[in-house]
Design an enzyme around this catalytic site. Structure first.
Site, mmCIF file in Angstrom:
data_model
loop_
_atom_site.group_PDB
_atom_site.id
_atom_site.type_symbol
_atom_site.label_atom_id
_atom_site.label_comp_id
_atom_site.label_asym_id
_atom_site.label_seq_id
_atom_site.Cartn_x
_atom_site.Cartn_y
_atom_site.Cartn_z
ATOM 1 N N CYS A 84 33.340 36.800 33.257
ATOM 2 C CA CYS A 84 33.632 38.180 34.049
ATOM 3 C C CYS A 84 33.278 39.296 33.170
ATOM 4 O O CYS A 84 32.202 39.313 32.010
ATOM 5 C CB CYS A 84 35.127 37.965 34.446
ATOM 6 S SG CYS A 84 36.194 38.324 33.162
ATOM 7 N N ASP B 198 37.409 42.012 41.219
ATOM 8 C CA ASP B 198 38.192 42.441 39.978
ATOM 9 C C ASP B 198 39.408 43.107 40.289
ATOM 10 O O ASP B 198 39.616 43.936 41.199
ATOM 11 C CB ASP B 198 37.044 43.455 39.496
ATOM 12 C CG ASP B 198 37.546 43.971 38.085
ATOM 13 O OD1 ASP B 198 38.820 43.667 37.663
ATOM 14 O OD2 ASP B 198 36.886 44.838 37.562
ATOM 15 N N CYS C 271 40.999 39.506 32.835
ATOM 16 C CA CYS C 271 41.447 39.284 33.998
ATOM 17 C C CYS C 271 41.179 37.850 34.672
ATOM 18 O O CYS C 271 42.005 36.759 34.658
ATOM 19 C CB CYS C 271 41.485 40.456 34.902
ATOM 20 S SG CYS C 271 42.411 41.770 34.315
ATOM 21 N N ARG C 272 40.040 37.804 35.106
ATOM 22 C CA ARG C 272 39.425 36.686 35.883
ATOM 23 C C ARG C 272 38.996 35.496 35.165
ATOM 24 O O ARG C 272 39.507 34.298 35.492
ATOM 25 C CB ARG C 272 38.295 37.157 36.885
ATOM 26 C CG ARG C 272 38.708 38.191 37.817
ATOM 27 C CD ARG C 272 37.557 38.924 38.466
ATOM 28 N NE ARG C 272 36.809 39.816 37.526
ATOM 29 C CZ ARG C 272 35.646 40.508 37.888
ATOM 30 N NH1 ARG C 272 35.262 40.356 38.759
ATOM 31 N NH2 ARG C 272 35.314 41.149 36.773
ATOM 32 N N SER C 273 38.164 35.651 34.158
ATOM 33 C CA SER C 273 37.723 34.601 33.387
ATOM 34 C C SER C 273 38.787 33.684 32.596
ATOM 35 O O SER C 273 38.693 32.474 32.468
ATOM 36 C CB SER C 273 36.330 34.812 32.704
ATOM 37 O OG SER C 273 36.684 35.874 31.714
ATOM 38 N N ASN D 219 36.965 39.771 30.310
ATOM 39 C CA ASN D 219 37.427 38.458 29.806
ATOM 40 C C ASN D 219 38.828 38.840 29.538
ATOM 41 O O ASN D 219 39.691 38.274 28.383
ATOM 42 C CB ASN D 219 36.780 38.324 28.600
ATOM 43 C CG ASN D 219 37.168 36.633 27.949
ATOM 44 O OD1 ASN D 219 37.116 36.526 26.812
ATOM 45 N ND2 ASN D 219 37.311 35.867 28.853
#
Ligand code: 4NP
Length: 145
Positions: free
Chosen positions: A3, A117, A8-10, A6
């Site tokens: 993301c 995001d 939140c999402r990934s 690195n």
């Protein structure tokens, strides 16, 4: 799993996929295209939603995506179109390019949807991201084993 930050999402995607695949057979990692959060823990909201589903991501630390990742990994999943294009710009061969995929195309092939995001939103955004990543990771698992 890649993301922007690195945090939140990934890291969430990394934790979810790790929970689905045997760790002795698959190397799963995450990175950000940006450098802002190198060495940082995941966002507390990602840690919380992972914990809610029995996944511990507290020990993950932010790192930046590098060209070496094209050598080290067979599959590179981008969370959104911006990350996807950023990664493709860093590729050096057709083989590198062929490894890069938009993760939500696992659920909705060819639609090129992005995982939103959640950084500037509330907790519900993290729950939504969790659900999308869980569904996509289930497909990835089924493709691989
Ligand atoms: P991520 O979310 O890409 O899912 O880790 C973000 C985290 C931090 C920032 C942006 C997105 N930031 O601008 O610091």
């Amino acid at each position: 799993m890649v993301c922007l930050g690195n945090i939140c999402r990934s890291p969430l995607a990394e934790g979810i996929l790790k929970s689905k695949l045997p760790q002795d057979k698959f190397i799963i990692d995450s990175a950000g295209t940006a450098a802002y959060h190198i060495g940082s823990k995941p966002d507390i909201r990602s840690i919380a939603v992972a914990k809610k589903y029995g996944i511990d991501i507290t020990n993950l630390r932010g790192r930046q995506f590098t060209r070496q990742d094209f050598t080290d990994f067979d599959l590179i999943y981008a969370m959104d179109e911006s990350n996807y294009h950023h990664i493709l710009k860093m590729s050096e061969s057709e083989e590198d390019k062929s490894k890069v995929k938009l993760i939500l195309n696992e659920i909705t092939p060819g639609e090129n949807l992005s995982v939103p995001d959640p950084y500037y939103g509330g907790d519900q955004g993290f729950e939504n991201v969790y659900q999308m990543l869980d569904e996509a990771s289930e497909k990835i698992k089924n493709n691989l084993i």
